[in-house]
Scaffold this active site. Structure first.
Site, PDB file in Angstrom:
ATOM      1  N   ASP A 116       0.824  -1.212   0.000  1.00 20.30           N
ATOM      2  CA  ASP A 116       0.000   0.000   0.000  1.00 20.30           C
ATOM      3  C   ASP A 116       0.854   1.256   0.000  1.00 20.30           C
ATOM      4  O   ASP A 116       2.025   1.240   0.395  1.00 20.30           O
ATOM      5  CB  ASP A 116      -0.961   0.013   1.182  1.00 20.30           C
ATOM      6  CG  ASP A 116      -0.252   0.030   2.529  1.00 20.30           C
ATOM      7  OD1 ASP A 116       0.721  -0.738   2.688  1.00 20.30           O
ATOM      8  OD2 ASP A 116      -0.657   0.803   3.410  1.00 20.30           O
TER       9      ASP A 116
ATOM     10  N   GLU B  62      -0.032  -1.030   5.712  1.00 21.56           N
ATOM     11  CA  GLU B  62       1.065  -0.615   6.590  1.00 21.56           C
ATOM     12  C   GLU B  62       0.913   0.840   6.976  1.00 21.56           C
ATOM     13  O   GLU B  62       1.183   1.233   8.118  1.00 21.56           O
ATOM     14  CB  GLU B  62       2.398  -0.844   5.868  1.00 21.56           C
ATOM     15  CG  GLU B  62       3.631  -0.638   6.744  1.00 21.56           C
ATOM     16  CD  GLU B  62       4.164   0.787   6.730  1.00 21.56           C
ATOM     17  OE1 GLU B  62       5.069   1.086   7.523  1.00 21.56           O
ATOM     18  OE2 GLU B  62       3.667   1.620   5.931  1.00 21.56           O
TER      19      GLU B  62
END
Length: 481
Positions: free
Chosen positions: A79, A146
């Site tokens: 991400d 994350e």
């Protein structure tokens, strides 16, 4: 697809990075990139596992002569932080990034680049696809979310892993390797209020032009937080000319220092208030560092407001929370000069019909200091009648005194650059702490990657040569592990 880096096409890490950039992959929107990784694994006949939230694990057998060596974990996240300039038209849910190169650096046009952590994804894919490399058994873990609290690392099933050593590829510099990091937590605050019918005149105040940055590694740069500056401005204004708060909104990410904030207030004397705001804004501007030199405060008439307003008491409560909440550096490390030990970042503020909502990200490499920050927040909320909750607390990654992986990196780095490697502990959240704690705490590892600057901002850029250097050193390390 058409490749911007077509002259570097022969280096697969560049090709994979561009392909990643063409896929929307903001936090919580990783399903397409998970599809891409699984298709990649199938194409290369590699064992893979995908869980319900789109974490992906791809394994590769050891090369000949390395079969008896312990498995090595390579890890990064899929991400990215989705930030863009106010005048940039881009839908992060649907659009790929528009890339361009300038002076050896790769940028995205008006948006974040996602080199944090697309560089890791590209490097792992390049390693997995290259059958000429020598290495032990590989376990490549691509985690999700994350940037919004290390959620993917928390949810992964670590029984799938056998590694004893690891290389985390979520650092922003190759020339200083990371060997320890802070833990963190996400804190949500709700300040309830009674909604009263709108009265008097309304104006909109907009704070913008701040530099922003990462709420961990940039927290001690002196860069200002737009929400906190707005709170200072409103606090000073309220002392001179009490007003009713209508709404306040700013920031997009808990882990980014917010660059913009706007509020609407109801005032008795519009002209007098505008002059007072101008004076206060000029005083604030004199205290800013050069990074924030584009700071501006704009005041506009606010018409056609459909919401109500807060009473004086509730307005005062909100301003008290904003002006007293811990924000910025809290303590510095006593054992490592220049290292922030603990901090807090007010990342998001929003207003609905019943509450003003805050999202903070406290961080600390010292669990006792983390508890101290949380205690202060909780006591402030109790005094002001606010509600507070904490989520997704994650541990730090403790420094390992004796590290074989660190020694291997030192050797490979010195052979490549002709100088000794540097090491640091960082005041930022890495998944290393979660991974190590879930695998018994005995993992020996290091965090490295390519040179990436201004992460989490539209000025984010990746040094292309450093990506090749990072790839070369990583593959050399694997050969010696």
């Amino acid at each position: 697809m058409e490749y911007i880096l077509s002259d570097l096409f022969f280096q697969s890490h560049f090709r994979y990075f561009e392909e990643i950039c063409a896929i929307p992959h903001g936090s919580g929107n990783e399903s397409q990139i998970a599809d891409y990784l699984c298709d990649f694994a199938k194409k290369h006949n590699l064992e893979f596992y995908r869980d319900s939230i789109n974490n992906v694990l791809i394994k590769k057998n050891a090369t000949e002569g390395y079969e008896d060596r312990p498995a090595v974990l390579l890890q990064g996240h899929t991400d990215m932080v989705c930030e863009k300039n106010a005048d940039t038209i881009h839908d992060f849910e649907k659009d790929g990034l528009k890339l361009y190169v300038k002076d050896g650096w790769l940028y995205a046009d008006g948006t974040t680049l996602g080199a944090d952590d697309g560089a890791a994804v590209a490097m792992m894919m390049a390693i997995l696809s290259d059958n000429t490399l020598k290495h032990p058994p590989l376990e490549c873990l691509f985690t999700v979310q994350e940037e919004t609290g290390l959620c993917g690392a928390y949810e992964f099933d670590y029984s799938k892993l056998q590694a004893k050593r690891f290389i985390n590829l979520d650092s922003e510099t190759l020339h200083t390797a990371t060997v320890s990091c802070a833990g963190g937590i996400r804190t949500e605050i709700e300040v309830p209020f009674d909604n009263y019918p709108l009265q008097n005149s309304t104006i909109k105040i907009t704070v913008k032009g701040l530099f922003g940055g990462h709420s961990g590694v940039d927290i001690n740069t002196g860069r200002e937080n737009s929400i906190i500056l707005m709170a200072k401005l409103l606090g000073r204004l309220y002392q001179k000319s009490p007003f009713n708060l209508v709404s306040i909104n700013g920031g997009n990410k808990a882990n980014a220092i917010p660059r913009e904030c706007e509020c609407i207030i109801s005032v008795f004397d519009k002209m007098t208030v505008k002059e007072e705001i101008k004076i206060i804004a000029n005083e604030i501007k004199k205290q800013l560092i050069k990074d924030d030199k584009k700071f501006t405060v704009r005041v506009d008439n606010a018409n056609n407001i459909n919401s109500g307003m807060l009473c004086f008491k509730d307005t005062s409560r909100v301003l008290s929370v904003l002006n007293l909440i811990p924000n910025g550096v809290y303590t510095m490390s006593k054992s490592m000069e220049g290292l922030v030990e603990s901090s807090s970042n007010v990342g998001i503020i929003s207003t609905n019909e019943k509450t003003v909502n805050l999202t903070l990200m406290p961080r600390s490499s010292n669990e006792a200091k983390m508890d101290e920050i949380l205690m202060k927040i909780e006591m402030l909320c109790k005094l002001t009648g606010a509600l507070v909750s904490h989520h997704d607390r994650y541990p730090g990654w403790e420094y390992r005194k004796d590290s074989e992986v660190r020694e291997i990196f030192s050797k490979c780095y010195e052979e490549k650059f002709g100088k000794k490697a540097k090491f640091e502990a960082v005041h930022a959240g890495l998944e290393c702490g979660i991974i190590c704690s879930n695998m018994g705490g005995e993992l020996d590892g290091i965090s490295i990657c390519a040179e990436v600057e201004e992460i989490h901002t539209p000025k984010e850029r990746l040094d292309l040569q450093s990506l090749s250097d990072a790839y070369e050193i990583t593959t050399k390390m694997l050969e010696q592990m």
